[in-house]
Write an enzyme that holds these catalytic residues in place. Sequence first.
Site, PDB file in Angstrom:
ATOM      1  CD  GLU A   1     -16.340  98.486  62.323  1.00  0.00           C
ATOM      2  OE1 GLU A   1     -16.956  98.007  61.351  1.00  0.00           O
ATOM      3  OE2 GLU A   1     -16.893  99.114  63.242  1.00  0.00           O
TER       4      GLU A   1
ATOM      5  CE  LYS B   1     -22.733  99.444  66.899  1.00  0.00           C
ATOM      6  NZ  LYS B   1     -22.532 100.806  66.331  1.00  0.00           N
TER       7      LYS B   1
END
Length: 431
Positions: free
Chosen positions: A209, A342
């Site tokens: 990330e 999500k």
Amino acid sequence: MSKIVKVIGREIIDSRGNPTVEAEVHLEGGFVGLAAAPSGASTGSREALELRDGDKSRFLGKGVTKAVAAVNGPIAQAVVGKDAKDQANIDKIMIDLDGTDNKSKFGANAILAVSLAAAKAAAASKGLPLYAHIAELNGTPGKYSMPLPMMNIINGGEHADNNVDIQEFMIQPVGAKTLKEAIRMGSEVFHTLAKVLKSKGMGTAVGDEGGYAPNLGSNAEALAVIAEAVKAAGYELGKDITLAMDCAASEFYKDGKYVLAGEGNKAFTSEEFTHFLEDLTKQYPIVSIEDGLDESDWAGFAYQTKVLGDKIQLVGDDLFVTNTKILKEGIEKGIANSILIKFNQIGSLTETLAAIKMAKDAGYTAVISHRSGETEDATIADLAVGTAAGQIKTGSMSRSDRVAKYNQLIRIEEALGDSAPFNGLKEVKGQ
């Protein structure tokens, strides 16, 4: 003008070099929507199924040709001729046709890619930016806000090849007046952290990330080096910058105990790990903790919520998996006080909007999130603004797959001006 005339699915590559599903939805009048499904590394067991081929001779078994075939075959046949503006109907058609509880026939990756592509095509046909179309679908037309970013600047756990147990150590630029200023502050701390790590002889390679992934003496040392970087960047910890963590505790939950390699393989009970986290919140201005216990440890979560829930935001990710049935149970039992959102955990835009609404109606916050496997698709930026969710997690200040979302937020803020306020710390539960 918004009738679907063609749907195309294809296999593309995500930020980890693994295949994922991309869908194009074409409408009458030449309008096109393009969207790609993300993919997680640390996944909740109750997430909708991401369909992979399992053919070891191709992409080590991670190919998505079956999901792509579902897009180009039965899904396309079912939605061609339908109105893309009727998002709920498009999603219902696909979900009903799949016919499973977890979208395992076609794959949540197939259904989601088409769901988001249809929304983008519909927005284009209406002459609206995607965030404005999402606000209309959400029943909140014209109501926007810019989200407070949680920037993952040290990666551990499943997102990095290091000895840090806690998966994400994040900064929140709460002292900023605008989203653009928050991004600048985050960038400055990120680059200053590299200098701090180098000065200690630590590595500055990045994880999935975009955050640094050094080997550290303990989980607390990650917070200590971030605190040092914040100060060196000219900011005050607790005033300009607050901290957040994603424990992803399911990843180190073994035989009913939380076993932390970074703490000398010490094993904690649910209560002990809760107090371990509580001690960290007393040492550092941590305002949000995600997945502080295993997804199945509901008794532990009830205790953790009792101990910490009035003081800080407790976010359920693997715990709730963007699923309204599970979230409803959590709300009824007083588990956590926030949900991570999500798209691909549930597999459609309609169901995602329902989870955000349920959370907000119950006084929970909703944090819009990327996955560790991402693409250049920046839809979550529009989702965060269009639902006025208030918070976003989309990684660090490096890697184009992360930065694409920040850049889209900058564009949206520029377009909306004062009609999309940046509320900073006020968006965080308990603050």
